[in-house]
Write a protein that holds these residues in place. Structure first.
Motif, PDB file in Angstrom:
ATOM      1  N   GLY A  71      62.538  26.213 -15.504  1.00  0.00           N
ATOM      2  CA  GLY A  71      61.261  26.285 -14.800  1.00  0.00           C
ATOM      3  C   GLY A  71      60.457  25.002 -14.881  1.00  0.00           C
ATOM      4  O   GLY A  71      59.625  24.727 -14.013  1.00  0.00           O
ATOM      5  N   LEU A  72      60.685  24.199 -15.911  1.00  0.00           N
ATOM      6  CA  LEU A  72      59.955  22.941 -16.021  1.00  0.00           C
ATOM      7  C   LEU A  72      60.290  21.992 -14.885  1.00  0.00           C
ATOM      8  O   LEU A  72      59.472  21.159 -14.515  1.00  0.00           O
ATOM      9  N   VAL A  73      61.466  22.126 -14.317  1.00  0.00           N
ATOM     10  CA  VAL A  73      61.836  21.282 -13.182  1.00  0.00           C
ATOM     11  C   VAL A  73      60.961  21.635 -11.981  1.00  0.00           C
ATOM     12  O   VAL A  73      60.522  20.748 -11.238  1.00  0.00           O
ATOM     13  N   ALA A  74      60.658  22.904 -11.788  1.00  0.00           N
ATOM     14  CA  ALA A  74      59.774  23.310 -10.694  1.00  0.00           C
ATOM     15  C   ALA A  74      58.364  22.759 -10.913  1.00  0.00           C
ATOM     16  O   ALA A  74      57.688  22.359  -9.957  1.00  0.00           O
ATOM     17  N   ILE A  75      57.918  22.715 -12.158  1.00  0.00           N
ATOM     18  CA  ILE A  75      56.611  22.131 -12.449  1.00  0.00           C
ATOM     19  C   ILE A  75      56.632  20.636 -12.152  1.00  0.00           C
ATOM     20  O   ILE A  75      55.668  20.089 -11.592  1.00  0.00           O
TER      21      ILE A  75
END
Length: 172
Positions: A71-75
């Protein structure tokens, strides 16, 4: 002295604790207002689109390399797109540009799944084609039909409560 390196003579303004001249104050005030017109929004959209495509590639690369959806990639994609939209609008902001950045971010994350869907469809089609052209694949006969269970069941004795319930029904 101010940011434009002019000597303040006469009227001056205080911005975040610093003294600025009238021309610098006007530039700062214009940058604080939302982007007006179609040109800044289009430039922001193009810059955000470039960042969104790059973010989609990053999202797919992360999944292809690690096999995990992080999910950090989406952030990070959201930050990239937001920064690019703001830079494309000349450092200005506003509700329209925020909505544009959010839409492009969601689109980028969804676009990251497209290569996975395409590869799964290609693999499924190849497996289906291989199964249909394989010489070992003979058409399967349908399984034998089971006899009807009702015909082999012993008959139950009558149900007295059903007859009693029918007797209590009012006649219409």
């Amino acid at each position: 002295m101010t940011n434009c390196h002019d000597v303040i003579a006469g009227e001056h303004f205080d911005v975040n604790g610093q003294s600025v001249c009238a021309s610098c104050h006007d530039r700062i005030r214009v940058l604080g207002q939302p982007a007006v017109g179609l040109v800044p929004v289009l430039l922001a959209g193009l810059a955000g689109l470039a960042a969104a495509v790059l973010g989609a590639v990053l999202y797919y690369a992360d999944f292809a390399i690690s096999g995990l959806e992080i999910g950090l990639v989406a952030i990070a994609i959201g930050y990239m797109v937001g920064y690019s939209v703001r830079r494309g609008a000349g450092g200005r902001g506003g509700r329209r540009l925020q909505v544009l950045a959010v839409v492009l971010t969601y689109w980028a994350v969804g676009l990251g799944y497209v290569p996975m869907v395409i590869s799964a469809a290609i693999e499924q089609e190849a497996a289906r084609e291989q199964a249909s052209t394989s010489p070992l694949a003979a058409p399967r006969a349908s399984p034998p039909r089971r006899p009807d269970r009702r015909s082999h069941r012993p008959r139950r004795p009558g149900r007295p409560w059903r007859r009693a319930r029918q007797a209590w029904r009012p006649a219409c």
